[in-house]
Scaffold this motif. Structure first.
Motif: not given
Length: 350
Positions: A326-350
């Motif tokens: 993971l780029a950062s431990n503070e995970v603020r957003a998760l998205l499962l897209d139509r291709a079944q990939l999980v996108w992870v958004g966080g604050y500051g990138g760790g």
């Protein structure tokens, strides 16, 4: 106003948003997923991601404190407020995003009300608070958005309570908390919203969770069995997620977890995990990439839990020794897209 930025090399630092390399359908419960960094500090300012949504064309929209960003797989396109352009987004600090059934994207901001993006016209329409017009949107950060089957948009605000907007008439209906009233949620500080597959509305506030059944006008609290601690009372409900089996996963700012059966709005607390974890780590978001797993985004990384009983299976965290952690431990957003990939958004990138 917008500007285009070319997508940087994947070797750039682990900032902001990441995606799982393997499709979720290809993972087994024992696999350790790998993450690949997307973009750089210019494409995602300061590496801060507050919300994620995928549109009907497969593009990823990223909410940030510096504006709304669209990623098409090659370039990042910024949408920021422009005082000279009434068709621009209402404000730059994006708190919440909602993809509507009609392909429009609703955007909740920290201090500038609500906007909606029309992908056909490629422009925004905004709803700003005006003290002289109490029938309009209330004051307060737009922290949560949800859509009903008939296209109405529910709006949760921090301090502004709950509102329902009819996009056709542009009329708002407000629900403000009042002592002893069942005609509104129990608190005007709304943090999370969910419309489930039955059309029921779940409202997470700074004082627990309530439900408004489809077609009803009474908000009912979520209850626990006699003798079971109510882990939601007095807590800020930040995460609401409907799993494939129809149950509602609930997470709080204080780190509590509960599973709710929508048939009777009865909740069961989930035991906190072993001493390696931080039991007070806020639960921000959730996705279900596999039938047997639910992923929870926390301030301490991602918890992978069994979908059937909620037991902890493993944790995913930033590890400097692993290039695909993971780029950062503070995970603020998760998205499962139509291709079944999980996108992870966080604050500051760790």
């Amino acid at each position: 106003m917008h500007r285009g930025i070319s997508w940087g090399c994947l070797a750039f630092g682990l900032l902001g948003s990441a995606l799982v390399c393997a499709a979720a359908s290809d993972l087994s419960p024992l696999d350790e997923p790998g993450f690949v960094s997307i973009g750089n500090s210019e494409s995602i300012p300061d590496g801060v991601v507050s919300a994620l949504v995928e549109d009907h064309a497969g593009m990823i929209w990223i909410g940030s404190p510096a504006g709304l960003i669209r990623y098409d797989g090659y370039r990042f396109r910024f949408h920021v407020h422009d005082d000279a352009d009434p068709r621009s987004i209402s404000g730059n600090f994006v708190r919440s995003l909602l993809l509507a059934h009609d392909a429009r994207i609703w955007i909740g901001t920290e201090a500038d009300g609500l906007s909606v993006y029309d992908p056909v016209q490629e422009r925004f329409e905004s709803f700003a608070h005006d003290p002289a017009q109490p029938e309009g949107i209330a004051a307060g950060a737009v922290t949560a958005l949800a859509e009903t089957p008939d296209g109405a948009v529910w709006i949760g605000q921090r301090g502004g309570g709950l509102s329902r907007l009819d996009p056709r008439t542009r009329q708002f209906r407000h629900f403000h908390a009042a002592a002893g009233s069942e005609q509104a949620p129990n608190d005007d500080r709304v943090q999370a919203l969910l419309v489930d597959r039955s059309g029921d509305l779940w409202v997470g506030t700074w004082d627990g969770l309530v439900r408004l059944r489809a077609g009803e006008d009474r908000f009912e609290p979520v209850r626990f069995e006699a003798g079971v601690a109510d882990v939601l009372a007095g807590k800020t409900v930040w995460c609401l997620f409907e799993a494939r089996d129809g149950r509602i996963w609930v997470g709080t700012q204080q780190g509590d977890l509960a599973l709710v059966d929508p048939r009777d709005a009865r909740a069961s607390p989930l035991a906190q995990s072993d001493a390696e974890g931080d039991p007070s780590a806020t639960v921000y978001t959730a996705v279900q990439p596999l039938a047997q797993e639910v992923w929870l985004g926390r301030t301490s990384g991602i918890e992978v839990r069994a979908a059937d009983d909620g037991r902890l299976l493993r944790r995913l965290r930033h590890d400097p020794a692993r290039s695909m952690s993971l780029a950062s431990n503070e995970v603020r957003a998760l998205l499962l897209d139509r291709a079944q990939l999980v996108w992870v958004g966080g604050y500051g990138g760790g």
